[in-house]
Design a protein around this motif. Sequence first.
Motif, PDB file in Angstrom:
ATOM      1  N   ALA A 115      20.560  63.731  54.999  1.00 46.48           N
ATOM      2  CA  ALA A 115      19.210  64.284  55.048  1.00 46.48           C
ATOM      3  C   ALA A 115      18.913  65.099  53.785  1.00 46.48           C
ATOM      4  O   ALA A 115      17.822  65.007  53.207  1.00 46.48           O
ATOM      5  N   ALA A 116      19.908  65.894  53.360  1.00 42.41           N
ATOM      6  CA  ALA A 116      19.731  66.697  52.150  1.00 42.41           C
ATOM      7  C   ALA A 116      19.595  65.793  50.920  1.00 42.41           C
ATOM      8  O   ALA A 116      18.789  66.057  50.023  1.00 42.41           O
ATOM      9  N   ALA A 117      20.388  64.720  50.893  1.00 40.18           N
ATOM     10  CA  ALA A 117      20.327  63.784  49.763  1.00 40.18           C
ATOM     11  C   ALA A 117      18.973  63.082  49.708  1.00 40.18           C
ATOM     12  O   ALA A 117      18.404  62.886  48.628  1.00 40.18           O
ATOM     13  N   ILE A 118      18.446  62.700  50.865  1.00 36.86           N
ATOM     14  CA  ILE A 118      17.126  62.055  50.913  1.00 36.86           C
ATOM     15  C   ILE A 118      16.061  63.003  50.366  1.00 36.86           C
ATOM     16  O   ILE A 118      15.134  62.595  49.657  1.00 36.86           O
ATOM     17  N   GLY A 119      16.214  64.290  50.684  1.00 32.38           N
ATOM     18  CA  GLY A 119      15.276  65.275  50.174  1.00 32.38           C
ATOM     19  C   GLY A 119      15.315  65.386  48.658  1.00 32.38           C
ATOM     20  O   GLY A 119      14.299  65.675  48.018  1.00 32.38           O
ATOM     21  N   LEU A 120      16.496  65.133  48.067  1.00 30.21           N
ATOM     22  CA  LEU A 120      16.659  65.221  46.612  1.00 30.21           C
ATOM     23  C   LEU A 120      16.345  63.906  45.895  1.00 30.21           C
ATOM     24  O   LEU A 120      16.215  63.896  44.668  1.00 30.21           O
ATOM     25  N   LEU A 121      16.245  62.811  46.647  1.00 36.64           N
ATOM     26  CA  LEU A 121      16.094  61.496  46.027  1.00 36.64           C
ATOM     27  C   LEU A 121      14.911  61.388  45.051  1.00 36.64           C
ATOM     28  O   LEU A 121      15.081  60.860  43.944  1.00 36.64           O
ATOM     29  N   PRO A 122      13.717  61.875  45.391  1.00 34.44           N
ATOM     30  CA  PRO A 122      12.603  61.777  44.421  1.00 34.44           C
ATOM     31  C   PRO A 122      12.919  62.492  43.109  1.00 34.44           C
ATOM     32  O   PRO A 122      12.543  62.013  42.028  1.00 34.44           O
ATOM     33  N   THR A 123      13.630  63.606  43.202  1.00 37.77           N
ATOM     34  CA  THR A 123      14.018  64.345  42.002  1.00 37.77           C
ATOM     35  C   THR A 123      15.009  63.547  41.170  1.00 37.77           C
ATOM     36  O   THR A 123      14.881  63.445  39.942  1.00 37.77           O
ATOM     37  N   ILE A 124      15.987  62.952  41.829  1.00 40.08           N
ATOM     38  CA  ILE A 124      17.007  62.172  41.119  1.00 40.08           C
ATOM     39  C   ILE A 124      16.384  60.948  40.450  1.00 40.08           C
ATOM     40  O   ILE A 124      16.776  60.564  39.344  1.00 40.08           O
ATOM     41  N   GLN A 125      15.405  60.347  41.092  1.00 40.27           N
ATOM     42  CA  GLN A 125      14.727  59.194  40.484  1.00 40.27           C
ATOM     43  C   GLN A 125      14.037  59.589  39.183  1.00 40.27           C
ATOM     44  O   GLN A 125      14.025  58.820  38.214  1.00 40.27           O
ATOM     45  N   LYS A 126      13.496  60.794  39.142  1.00 46.91           N
ATOM     46  CA  LYS A 126      12.877  61.288  37.903  1.00 46.91           C
ATOM     47  C   LYS A 126      13.943  61.555  36.840  1.00 46.91           C
ATOM     48  O   LYS A 126      13.756  61.219  35.664  1.00 46.91           O
ATOM     49  N   ILE A 127      15.050  62.153  37.260  1.00 39.89           N
ATOM     50  CA  ILE A 127      16.109  62.492  36.308  1.00 39.89           C
ATOM     51  C   ILE A 127      16.764  61.235  35.750  1.00 39.89           C
ATOM     52  O   ILE A 127      17.139  61.180  34.576  1.00 39.89           O
ATOM     53  N   ARG A 128      16.893  60.207  36.583  1.00 45.33           N
ATOM     54  CA  ARG A 128      17.532  58.956  36.145  1.00 45.33           C
ATOM     55  C   ARG A 128      16.800  58.309  34.971  1.00 45.33           C
ATOM     56  O   ARG A 128      17.411  57.617  34.163  1.00 45.33           O
ATOM     57  N   VAL A 129      15.516  58.535  34.885  1.00 42.88           N
ATOM     58  CA  VAL A 129      14.739  57.971  33.773  1.00 42.88           C
ATOM     59  C   VAL A 129      15.278  58.487  32.447  1.00 42.88           C
ATOM     60  O   VAL A 129      15.356  57.760  31.454  1.00 42.88           O
ATOM     61  N   LYS A 130      15.699  59.752  32.427  1.00 42.53           N
ATOM     62  CA  LYS A 130      16.194  60.380  31.203  1.00 42.53           C
ATOM     63  C   LYS A 130      17.711  60.332  31.084  1.00 42.53           C
ATOM     64  O   LYS A 130      18.247  60.310  29.973  1.00 42.53           O
ATOM     65  N   LYS A 131      18.396  60.302  32.226  1.00 39.15           N
ATOM     66  CA  LYS A 131      19.850  60.437  32.203  1.00 39.15           C
ATOM     67  C   LYS A 131      20.525  59.380  33.075  1.00 39.15           C
ATOM     68  O   LYS A 131      21.393  59.680  33.899  1.00 39.15           O
ATOM     69  N   LYS A 132      20.142  58.142  32.874  1.00 42.31           N
ATOM     70  CA  LYS A 132      20.664  57.043  33.690  1.00 42.31           C
ATOM     71  C   LYS A 132      22.170  56.903  33.546  1.00 42.31           C
ATOM     72  O   LYS A 132      22.898  56.717  34.538  1.00 42.31           O
ATOM     73  N   GLU A 133      22.687  56.972  32.320  1.00 42.30           N
ATOM     74  CA  GLU A 133      24.124  56.791  32.085  1.00 42.30           C
ATOM     75  C   GLU A 133      24.940  57.874  32.783  1.00 42.30           C
ATOM     76  O   GLU A 133      25.978  57.590  33.377  1.00 42.30           O
ATOM     77  N   LEU A 134      24.472  59.110  32.713  1.00 39.17           N
ATOM     78  CA  LEU A 134      25.194  60.205  33.354  1.00 39.17           C
ATOM     79  C   LEU A 134      25.148  60.068  34.875  1.00 39.17           C
ATOM     80  O   LEU A 134      26.142  60.341  35.557  1.00 39.17           O
ATOM     81  N   CYS A 135      24.014  59.631  35.401  1.00 38.45           N
ATOM     82  CA  CYS A 135      23.905  59.399  36.849  1.00 38.45           C
ATOM     83  C   CYS A 135      24.893  58.314  37.290  1.00 38.45           C
ATOM     84  O   CYS A 135      25.602  58.472  38.292  1.00 38.45           O
ATOM     85  N   ASN A 136      24.937  57.206  36.536  1.00 32.87           N
ATOM     86  CA  ASN A 136      25.836  56.111  36.884  1.00 32.87           C
ATOM     87  C   ASN A 136      27.295  56.543  36.798  1.00 32.87           C
ATOM     88  O   ASN A 136      28.114  56.214  37.666  1.00 32.87           O
ATOM     89  N   LEU A 137      27.636  57.279  35.737  1.00 33.87           N
ATOM     90  CA  LEU A 137      29.021  57.727  35.570  1.00 33.87           C
ATOM     91  C   LEU A 137      29.434  58.664  36.704  1.00 33.87           C
ATOM     92  O   LEU A 137      30.548  58.569  37.225  1.00 33.87           O
ATOM     93  N   THR A 138      28.533  59.564  37.104  1.00 39.61           N
ATOM     94  CA  THR A 138      28.829  60.487  38.199  1.00 39.61           C
ATOM     95  C   THR A 138      29.060  59.721  39.493  1.00 39.61           C
ATOM     96  O   THR A 138      30.033  59.963  40.216  1.00 39.61           O
ATOM     97  N   GLU A 139      28.178  58.788  39.782  1.00 40.49           N
ATOM     98  CA  GLU A 139      28.296  57.989  41.007  1.00 40.49           C
ATOM     99  C   GLU A 139      29.596  57.175  41.012  1.00 40.49           C
ATOM    100  O   GLU A 139      30.320  57.142  42.021  1.00 40.49           O
ATOM    101  N   GLU A 140      29.911  56.545  39.894  1.00 39.64           N
ATOM    102  CA  GLU A 140      31.118  55.714  39.803  1.00 39.64           C
ATOM    103  C   GLU A 140      32.391  56.535  39.963  1.00 39.64           C
ATOM    104  O   GLU A 140      33.332  56.118  40.659  1.00 39.64           O
TER     105      GLU A 140
END
Length: 302
Positions: A115-140
């Motif tokens: 539930a907390a992650a869903i609340g943050l999802l719109p924010t992360i989608q905005k951040i991914r535009v600028k920091k896609k590689e860092l998002c992918n590396l963190t997830e992996e």
Amino acid sequence: MLGYVIPDKGELKMREYEVYSAYYCGICKSIGRRYGQLPRFTLSYDFVFLAVLLAALEQEKDDITAEHCIIHPIKKKPISVENRAIEYAGDVMLILAYYKLMDDYYDDHSYKAKAAAIGLLPTIQKIRVKKKELCNLTEENLKLLSDLEKDKCSEIDRVEEPFAQIMLEIFKNGVQKIEKNESLIKLLAHIGYHLGKWIYLMDAYEDVEENITKKTYNPLLYRFEYGQTKESIQEFKERIKPIVEFNLIHYLAEISNAADLLDIKKNKGIIENIIYFGLRRRTEQVLESNIENTENDEEEEK
């Protein structure tokens, strides 16, 4: 896993603590301005160190104002005006918070985390535009860490590695690309890497009793074969303490050695306090099982 990278408040000068607090509030204000109010609840003191450190490598003076905020609507608080370091620290804090919440959901089926992650999802989608590689590396890397934990890996260095790699990239990418200062990037990467290993091992040692009670994974239990004898939890922690302490102090030494080579242009006292006093004090607290909820105490004082 976070909540360890804080200063030793008693050793900070009054002006230094004011600046440190201003950066904390500056990150909070920056997140609220760019992403709304909900993501501000993920705020952590750990990333104040990152913001102060990155800003200290640049010539610009701190621009601190007095403003009201949601938590303190009556009394104005010192707030550092948003700069590149503050914006970056806020973004990477949110990235780590989101993917950690998703990792908790996949591992423990925690619907609260989802539930907390869903609340943050719109924010992360905005951040991914600028920091896609860092998002992918963190997830992996968090996925890799989860797999190692499911396999009950007993190799501590191997289990520490994914989080260390995340922190390495976070610190390394904090430098402006146009600078192309390879020596600076290497120093920041070295600090981030060993800070990541220190945080993971601190968390593992602190959670030994909880993991034993709940029968959940902890690499220290497998590496040092807890349960093979009739020793108590406290006896087990005392048995492994010298080795854990040796590694923790080694990581702190690597962090301080790299930090000594940085060209710090401002707030050197704050940075040195965190590295030489704050991290060491938290290490001693965890090793002695005398954990103080310092972050909450400081928040109540604000």
